[in-house]
Design an enzyme around this catalytic site. Structure first.
Site, PDB file in Angstrom:
ATOM      1  N   ASP A 498       0.945  -1.079   0.006  1.00 46.31           N
ATOM      2  CA  ASP A 498      -0.060  -0.051  -0.044  1.00 46.31           C
ATOM      3  C   ASP A 498       0.956   1.057   0.058  1.00 46.31           C
ATOM      4  OD1 ASP A 498      -2.450   1.533   0.409  1.00 46.31           O
ATOM      5  OD2 ASP A 498      -1.702   1.981   2.317  1.00 46.31           O
ATOM      6  N   ASP A 697      -1.302  -0.883   6.328  1.00 44.56           N
ATOM      7  CA  ASP A 697      -1.496  -0.195   7.418  1.00 44.56           C
ATOM      8  C   ASP A 697      -2.751   0.174   7.991  1.00 44.56           C
ATOM      9  OD1 ASP A 697      -1.543   1.933   5.980  1.00 44.56           O
ATOM     10  OD2 ASP A 697      -0.787   3.234   7.938  1.00 44.56           O
TER      11      ASP A 697
END
Length: 803
Positions: A498, A697
């Site tokens: 990401d 995250d």
């Protein structure tokens, strides 16, 4: 049903080989209400998932006892305050006896003391105190000493047995060695040649020192199975009782008796020596857990009735106010109530630079307060703290079973009966064909087969490597949630990362200030900072923080308006300040000249640019960006060098995403993706035959983390992301991805080495023993060495260097 599903962890004593752990596992899994039971031989621990509406922990413990093993318990005393009558003591007793992991609780009203016996793997003294306090009474752990380590006690016990056994066995070995023609020069006292003297020396070794093997064999056979103890008992008893028979029938004969007392005594001594080495090595393999536990503070200073009182960490309760002085460890997770300081959080994040903490900030237990005096309210204690959660993940990883271990377990389950069969066949071949009628030669060959074939090494091959590998990884801030994840990770060939908070810091920063017109930098920044300070937008906060870091004084705002989709408008020092998009400038008829070209250049570089107008005139431009983590570029290079494809995925616009990917060295970008779309992209790659790891995250990454072959959550992210992931990377450094894959590869290589040598040892050793080329006592030494060598090989993982 879901509410009744629970997990119990039990420490088990008495297992000697993989056949033992397999038998306990099989017995527990057959019980109604047990969903799954795993038994780890190296950790001597069982993890059981069960339905509490169908079965209790007491019944699980009883099953382990019925199978011939023992569940480790601790007993501690607690001083109780607030009791007024027998009803109080009865209530506390009732509540404690209902706690998971508590097997007995008794409360004495007269001396205001509770005695509790509990399973330390399932509950703790601190949780018992909390339960007592929850029902309105006070409780303090009466015994301040640490509960004894049962492994250490067992090592001391086995050491004593070894010394006694060695002292008694040495004269027998001396007598045996002096019998050879090439050793006839060795002096031997005549009395040691007496069969009954030898019997007197061997009997205590056989039945007192070796009683543990007889008990283990009896319990195994009673449960219709066999283990290492069966092999040891068959081998040593054959040698001992045959020697007794020889001593009796030849006591008045001119013929010398064929004695093998030294064979049984020396075998038992060598086996105990091997078990002692093994126990010590097992202790070393759980060093990671001990190191993590040693990070905890032992005491805390609590403010009670206006006084500072030092108490044991176990006696800190939620919402206590703690005093933490410079240089001290913060005892528990909490919130700063007073003071400010810099806190060294390197034990958790790996970052060496201390983090500034002010009133309202969260602090983490076991981190170090560097330079300021602070007061902290305890928010999370005991097993709720960040460090306790890390320890729990490591323990679960070490206690879980990797798929590769199933092979060893299946073989171990049938191994002992097969070996007994081979030993009997060996005896018959020798007695009937090789040396017809020679009982002693046949007996020696049979004993050697029984002893050399102990499956200890096979049972220890996988769990010790899993323990050492996951423990070493934890020291570098990589938490594997289970042995299966440690195994799967080495197959990974594609990593999806990401963007925000993973490749980048996830925190926008002010990066560019371009001023046009007559304004000085401090004046320009003062107007911009003052206007943006009124906004709640994350980019506005980044701008204000960047300006305040330059020591620019902000002014008073007379009027403010947020313009969604455009920017902000503010009246400062009788001047109208506009900050925002091109459209905002066009609508207010502000001429920006060539600013649009500059703005586009900044946006192509992955930055968000905003135009600024002061008092009706274009005054300049500011830009913010989510900056790259300093280690991201090197980490991507490392992953590529390991032949791993790296893909960046993000919900951001394609232009910004590609600019960041280019900076960091990522060739493939998937941009403008919704959270559910991330999981779909993972599935597409898997369908194309890729083994995919997803690294993220945020909450929006959770579906993709769960879908991937391996989900890696950045430890600085959300709890939901970490819950969905298989691995937590505490530091947030992308180098941890490469470290996790490297650790998995090294661990799997180590497991394969262990399994190869464990199998090879038995495949080679049994035939050699069967054809009579291995004396029984040599077989005993080799068997002990094989187990120790497997454990020592696994411990090499604790020396691996990462990064």
């Amino acid at each position: 049903m879901a509410d009744s599903l629970k997990e119990a962890t039990m420490q088990i004593k008495g297992m000697t080989c993989a056949a033992c752990s397999a038998r306990i596992e099989k017995g527990l899994n057959k019980m109604p209400g047990v969903e799954e039971a795993n038994v780890n031989l190296a950790l001597e621990r069982s993890t059981i998932h069960y339905d509490s509406s169908q079965i209790s922990t007491g019944e699980l413990e009883q099953k382990i006892l019925d199978l011939g093993y023992e569940v480790v318990k601790e007993k501690r005393d607690f001083a109780i305050t607030g009791m007024t009558c027998a009803a109080c003591s009865a209530r506390i007793e009732k509540v404690l006896n209902k706690m998971e992991g508590v097997s007995f609780a008794g409360v004495n009203l007269a001396i205001e003391k509770a005695t509790v016996e509990y399973n330390p793997a399932q509950t703790s003294a601190k949780e018992i105190v909390q339960r007592i306090e929850k029902i309105g009474y006070g409780a303090i752990i009466d015994d301040a000493k640490e509960a004894g380590d049962y492994r250490q006690k067992e090592i001391q016990k086995q050491t004593t047995k070894l010394i006694v056994s060695a002292v008694l066995s040495f004269p027998l070995l001396w007598a045996m060695v002096s019998h050879f023609s090439f050793t006839s020069f060795i002096y031997l006292p005549d009395f040691l040649m007496n069969p009954f003297v030898q019997m007197a020396l061997a009997t205590p070794v056989q039945f007192l020192i070796g009683w543990q093997f007889y008990m283990g064999a009896y319990k195994a056979l009673r449960n219709k199975s066999a283990n290492m103890d069966v092999l040891v008992v068959l081998g040593t008893s054959s040698a001992y009782f045959y020697s007794v028979y020889q001593a009796i029938i030849y006591q008045n004969s001119h013929h010398s008796a064929q004695l093998y007392f030294e064979t049984s005594a020396v075998l038992i001594t060598l086996i105990i020596l091997g078990k002692l080495f093994e126990a010590k090595a097992k202790g070393r393999s759980s060093e990671a857990i001990k190191k993590l536990m040693n990070l905890q503070a032992k005491t805390a200073v609590v403010i009670k009735d206006g006084k500072e009182i030092e108490v044991l960490l176990e006696n800190v309760i939620k919402d206590d106010i703690l005093v933490v002085k410079p240089g001290e460890k913060i005892p528990v997770d909490g919130i700063v109530l007073e003071g400010n300081s810099a806190v060294d959080e390197s034990m958790l994040t790996g970052e060496s630079i201390p983090v500034d903490k002010i009133i309202g900030d969260e602090v983490i237990g076991s981190t170090v307060n560097k330079n300021g005096f602070i007061k902290v309210r305890a928010a999370k204690i005991g097993r709720e703290t960040a460090l306790a959660q890390i320890i729990k993940v490591v323990e679960e990883a070490q206690g879980s079973k990797a798929p590769i271990q199933r092979l060893a377990d299946k073989i171990s389950g049938i191994f002992v009966p097969v070996v007994v069969g081979i030993a009997l066949v060996t005896f018959l071949i020798w007695f009937l064909l090789v040396h017809p009628g020679e009982f002693t030669d046949a007996l020696e060959a049979m004993i050697a087969v029984l002893v050399i074939a102990c499956p200890c090494a096979l049972g220890l091959a996988t769990p010790t490597s899993i323990m050492a590998g996951s423990g070493r990884a934890a020291e570098f801030g990589i938490l594997f949630k289970g042995g299966e994840h440690l195994e799967t990770t080495h197959h990974i060939d594609t990593v999806i990362v990401d963007k925000t908070g993973t490749v980048t810091n996830g925190k926008p920063e002010l990066t560019d200030v371009i001023i046009e017109g007559p304004w000085k930098e401090t004046e320009f920044l003062s107007f911009v900072g003052t206007a943006e300070k009124q906004s709640e937008h994350p980019l506005a906060k980044a701008i204000v923080q960047g300006i305040q870091s330059k020591d620019v004084d902000l002014q008073i705002v007379a009027d403010f308006e947020a313009l969604p989709g455009y920017g902000v408008r503010a009246l400062i020092d009788q001047k109208v300040v506009l900050i925002g998009t091109r459209k905002l400038m066009v609508e207010n008829k502000i001429e920006t000249g060539t600013a649009g070209i500059t703005m586009e250049t900044l946006e192509n570089g992955g930055k968000t640019a905003m135009l600024v107008s002061i008092d009706g005139h274009y005054a300049g431009l500011i830009a913010v960006a989510d900056t790259l983590k300093s280690t991201s570029k090197d980490a991507i290079v490392r992953l590529k060098s390991m032949n791993i494809d790296v893909i960046m995925i993000t919900g951001d616009n394609k232009r910004t995403a590609e600019a960041i990917a280019k900076d960091v060295g990522i060739d493939h970008v998937i941009a403008e993706v919704l959270p559910e779309g991330k999981a779909e992209e993972v599935t597409k790659l898997q369908q194309a035959g890729k083994r995919v790891a997803m690294v993220g995250d945020g909450i929006n990454d959770a579906p993709a983390l769960a879908s991937a072959d391996i989900g890696m959550a950045i430890g600085t992210g959300t709890d939901i992301a970490m819950e969905a992931a298989d691995i937590t990377l505490i530091s947030g450094d992308l180098n941890s991805i490469a470290d996790a894959i490297l650790m998995s590869r090294e661990t799997m290589k180590n497991i394969k080495q262990n399994l190869f040598w464990a199998f090879a040892y038995n495949v080679i050793g049994i035939p050699i023993a069967a054809i009579g080329l291995l004396a029984p006592w040599v077989a005993g030494a080799a068997m002990a060495f094989s187990s120790v060598s497997v454990v020592l090989n696994a411990l090499r993982l604790q020396k691996i260097k990462l990064k």
